[in-house]
Scaffold this motif. Structure first.
Motif, mmCIF file in Angstrom:
data_model
loop_
_atom_site.group_PDB
_atom_site.id
_atom_site.type_symbol
_atom_site.label_atom_id
_atom_site.label_comp_id
_atom_site.label_asym_id
_atom_site.label_seq_id
_atom_site.Cartn_x
_atom_site.Cartn_y
_atom_site.Cartn_z
ATOM 1 N N UNK A 1 23.928 31.250 -8.781
ATOM 2 C CA UNK A 1 22.578 31.160 -8.199
ATOM 3 C C UNK A 1 21.704 32.332 -8.622
ATOM 4 N N UNK A 2 20.440 32.034 -8.899
ATOM 5 C CA UNK A 2 19.515 33.072 -9.325
ATOM 6 C C UNK A 2 18.096 32.718 -8.914
ATOM 7 N N UNK A 52 29.556 20.962 -19.135
ATOM 8 C CA UNK A 52 28.684 20.652 -20.264
ATOM 9 C C UNK A 52 27.495 21.603 -20.316
ATOM 10 N N UNK A 53 26.891 21.868 -19.166
ATOM 11 C CA UNK A 53 25.740 22.760 -19.144
ATOM 12 C C UNK A 53 26.139 24.197 -19.472
ATOM 13 N N UNK A 95 26.616 26.554 -9.321
ATOM 14 C CA UNK A 95 27.634 26.663 -10.368
ATOM 15 C C UNK A 95 27.068 27.030 -11.734
ATOM 16 N N UNK A 96 25.812 26.689 -11.993
ATOM 17 C CA UNK A 96 25.243 26.899 -13.326
ATOM 18 C C UNK A 96 24.108 27.913 -13.306
ATOM 19 N N UNK A 127 20.107 37.532 -10.585
ATOM 20 C CA UNK A 127 21.019 36.508 -11.064
ATOM 21 C C UNK A 127 21.777 36.970 -12.287
ATOM 22 N N UNK A 128 22.715 36.155 -12.691
ATOM 23 C CA UNK A 128 23.516 36.442 -13.867
ATOM 24 C C UNK A 128 23.589 35.181 -14.729
#
Length: 594
Positions: free
Chosen positions: A34-35, A345-346, A376-377, A29-30
Motif C-alpha cells: 500500500x502506498x 502478473x502485475x 499486495x501490489x 510506500x515502497x
C-alpha cells in the motif's frame, strides 16, 4: 469491413510546449504494498486556465462512451466533486474520416469539444475502450484494430500520433498489441505483442517536427504525458521481457528516433494494466452485443484465461522469432505456472520498473479486488466501470471502508451485500435513503461520526436564489442580489422506494441518480484507504494495519457480489416486460438460453 484511417485530421499539430506537465509524488510506500501519493497536472501559462490539478492517490478515473459519462449530463459531471480524471475512447469516432473531434480548434480542443472543465478535470485519450473485451480481428505489424459504430477500422501508429497531437489530451495512452482473439496464444504471438507495443510506444515519443519562419524544420521533444499498457498476457516472463525492453539504453537509429531520451521509460509518465483480457471470457452462447459483454460481471475477479489450454500451445522455433526481443527472454509456456494470480502478473511487470510512477488498473470487478491490489501490489488509480455497471442494473452501493465496529455480519453469519438491488419488490415501500453506511445531507449533525454521502440522490441541493434568464429577471430580483451570494439548502434524500419506481417505469433519471451515488461511494472508499495509509509514519505498521482492515472488510461484505447477479436477472425481466418486436424476440432468446 476494415478500412484504414488515412486522411489526416483537421487542425494544425501543436508543438510539445502546449501540453501540460504531469508529475507523480510518492508520499509514502515502497515497490509493492500500500502506498499514497499525489498526481499533479500543471497547465502551461498560455492556456486559458492556468491551474494546478492535484489528485491524491489511490483514486479513480471514469470512462466515457463517445465522450459522455454514462447517464450523466455535463451539469452532473461538474457537480460530482469526486470525478477528477475522465478517459475518452477515441475509437467510437472513427466512423468519420477524419474524426469529427479533430476539427475542434483552440488550445484545449479535447476539453472544449466534450465540455469538461480544464481547471478541474484531467482528460486522457485512449484508442480503444479498456473495458471492451470482445473478440477483435488480429492487429498487424503496422495497425491496431479498433471498433466503431460502422465496424472495424485499422488505425496505424502514424494515425494515432496525429490524433493525439491534434486533440492535445492531458494524458495519452500508447497503442498496445493486446490479443482479443480466442486463447491459447503461442509464444510467438506473445513475442510479437511485446515487440509491437514497444515499437508503437517509441513512435508516439518521437519529437514533434514543425516549420520555422525560414521554411526550415525543427524537432521539439514531445511533452506528452504517455501511459503505456503493460503487455505480456498471462505469461510472467513475457511481462518481465516487455518491461526490460523499454528500460534498456537505446543506440543508433533507435536512439536518434526518440532523442534526447536515453531509453523509452524516460518518456513514460505511468503504467496501465488492462484486466479485461485477463478475466474469463463469456461463453459464445451468452455473448452480448454490448461492449465487454454488456453489464456482465465475472463470477470471480481473479480468474484468468484458461491456463491449461495456454500450456498446450506449441512453442515456435526461435529462428522465426523477431530479433529485437529474443524468444529466450520468454520462458517456454509449458514451464510456466498454470495458475498465475493477478498480483503475480502485475508484480512481474512492475519489478524492473521505477517505483515513483503512477500505476493504473482498468476493469476491476469489485471493491474487494481494489483493496487487494492496493495491499499486495500498490496500485494508484482504478477505473470506476464496475460502479457504473452496478447503476446500470439498479444496484445502489452501500459499503464503507474502514468498516466500523457496528457493521458486523448478520447474526446468522451471512455477509452483508455490497449494495441494494432496487429492482427487488421488497424496496417498493422502503422510504429510507439509499445507503445505511452514510447519512443524507439534511440529516447531518455536528456530533455525528457517520459520514455524509454528497451525491445528488442522498444530498440533493435546493437553490434558494432565483435563476436569471435575462437582464429583466435580474432587475426583478434586485433584493436577492443585495443580499449577497446565493444560499443552498439540502432537500430530503431520494428514497429506495422512489428509485424502485423509476427503475420499473424505465425512467432514465433512475440510472443518473444511481451513478452519482455509486461514484460517491467509490470516492469515499478510496478516501478511507488514504486516511488509513496517511495516518502512520512507519511503513511496516501501515501495511499491517491496512491488511487487517482489508481482512475485516472481506469478512463483513460479500466478495461473491451475489447481489449483482440477482439484480442482473431482475433487470432483464423488467427490460423485456413490455417488449414488442425486437425486444420480444430478444426476450424469447433469453428464455431459450436459460
Amino acid at each position: 469491413m476494415a478500412n484504414s484511417a488515412q486522411t489526416q485530421p483537421g487542425g494544425a499539430q501543436p508543438v510539445g510546449s502546449c501540453f501540460p506537465k504531469l508529475t507523480f509524488i510518492l508520499d509514502q510506500g515502497k515497490q509493492f504494498g500500500p502506498r499514497v501519493g499525489r498526481l499533479c497536472l500543471t497547465r502551461p501559462s498560455d492556456t486559458p486556465s492556468n491551474h494546478l490539478i492535484d489528485i491524491p492517490t489511490p483514486n479513480f478515473l471514469i470512462g466515457t462512451s463517445r465522450g459522455v459519462i454514462p447517464h450523466f449530463s455535463r451539469d452532473h459531471v461538474h457537480s460530482a466533486n469526486g470525478i477528477s480524471w475522465i478517459n475518452v475512447s477515441f475509437e467510437s469516432f472513427l466512423e468519420q474520416t477524419p474524426p469529427v473531434p479533430t476539427y475542434q480548434a483552440g488550445s484545449q480542443p479535447l476539453h472544449d469539444f466534450f465540455g469538461f472543465d480544464s481547471s478541474k478535470h484531467i482528460v486522457s485519450l485512449s484508442l480503444r475502450d479498456p473495458l471492451d473485451a470482445r473478440e477483435m480481428p488480429p492487429n498487424g505489424n503496422s495497425h491496431v484494430s479498433a471498433s466503431c459504430m460502422r465496424g472495424v477500422r485499422k488505425v496505424t501508429p502514424a494515425d494515432w500520433r496525429s490524433y493525439v497531437l491534434t486533440m492535445q489530451p492531458d494524458i495519452a495512452f500508447a497503442l498496445s498489441d493486446t490479443p482479443f482473439t480466442a486463447v491459447p496464444h503461442s509464444q510467438k504471438r506473445m513475442t510479437k505483442s511485446i515487440e509491437r507495443s514497444a515499437a508503437w510506444l517509441a513512435d508516439l515519443l518521437r519529437p514533434v517536427e514543425h516549420t520555422m519562419d525560414d521554411s526550415s524544420t525543427e524537432s521539439t521533444p514531445t511533452a506528452l504525458n504517455v501511459f503505456v499498457h503493460m503487455a505480456g498476457g498471462t505469461s510472467t516472463s513475457a511481462r518481465r521481457a516487455f518491461s526490460h525492453s523499454f528500460m534498456e539504453t537505446l543506440h543508433g537509429l533507435e536512439a536518434d528516433a526518440v532523442k534526447p531520451l536515453l531509453c523509452l521509460d524516460e518518456g513514460v509518465a505511468g503504467y496501465a494494466f488492462d484486466l479485461a483480457a485477463l478475466h474469463v471470457r463469456p461463453a459464445p452462447s451468452s455473448t452480448h452485443n454490448d461492449k465487454g459483454g454488456g453489464i456482465e460481471i465475472a463470477e470471480s475477479s481473479l480468474i484468468l484465461q484458461n491456463s491449461e489450454l495456454l500450456a498446450q500451445a506449441p512453442t515456435p522455433n526461435a529462428a522465426h522469432t523477431p530479433t529485437s526481443i529474443s524468444s529466450s527472454m520468454i520462458e517456454p509456456i509449458s514451464l510456466l505456472s498454470l495458475t498465475p494470480t493477478l498480483d503475480e502478473l502485475l508484480r512481474a511487470s512492475l519489478d524492473p520498473l521505477p517505483i515513483a510512477k503512477p500505476r493504473l488498473v482498468t476493469d476491476v470487478r469489485s471493491p474487494h479486488e481494489i483493496l487487494r491490489l492496493i495491499k499486495d501490489v500498490g496500485v494508484d488509480v482504478f477505473d470506476a466501470g464496475w460502479a457504473v455497471k452496478a447503476a446500470d442494473i439498479g444496484v445502489a452501493l452501500d459499503l464503507i471502508f474502514p468498516v466500523p465496529c457496528s457493521h458486523d455480519s448478520d447474526p446468522d453469519h451471512r455477509k452483508r451485500d455490497v449494495g441494494h438491488n432496487l429492482y427487488d419488490a421488497k424496496y417498493a415501500y422502503d422510504f429510507v435513503r439509499l445507503s445505511d453506511a452514510f447519512l443524507a445531507g439534511c440529516d447531518r449533525t455536528s456530533s455525528s461520526k457517520t459520514p455524509v454521502c454528497p451525491c445528488a440522490a442522498c444530498s440533493p441541493v435546493a437553490i434558494t436564489s432565483p435563476i436569471y434568464h435575462s437582464k429583466v429577471d435580474v432587475q426583478s430580483h434586485q433584493a436577492h442580489l443585495d443580499e449577497g451570494t446565493s444560499r443552498e439548502q439540502f432537500s430530503p434524500p431520494f428514497t429506495r422506494a422512489y428509485l424502485h419506481h423509476l427503475l420499473h417505469t424505465h425512467e432514465m433519471s433512475a440510472h443518473t441518480l444511481l451513478v452519482a451515488h455509486n461514484v460517491a461511494v467509490l470516492d469515499a472508499l478510496l478516501t478511507g484507504v488514504r486516511t488509513i495509509l496517511s495516518g502512520h509514519v512507519d511503513q511496516h505498521e501501515v501495511a499491517t494495519i491496512f491488511a487487517r482492515e482489508v481482512t475485516r472488510f472481506e469478512e463483513v461484505y460479500d466478495g461473491d457480489m451475489s447481489v449483482f447477479h440477482t439484480a442482473r436477472e431482475n433487470w432483464k425481466d423488467v427490460k423485456y416486460a413490455r417488449g414488442k418486436g425486437r425486444l420480444a424476440r430478444e426476450a424469447q432468446k433469453g428464455k431459450e438460453v436459460r
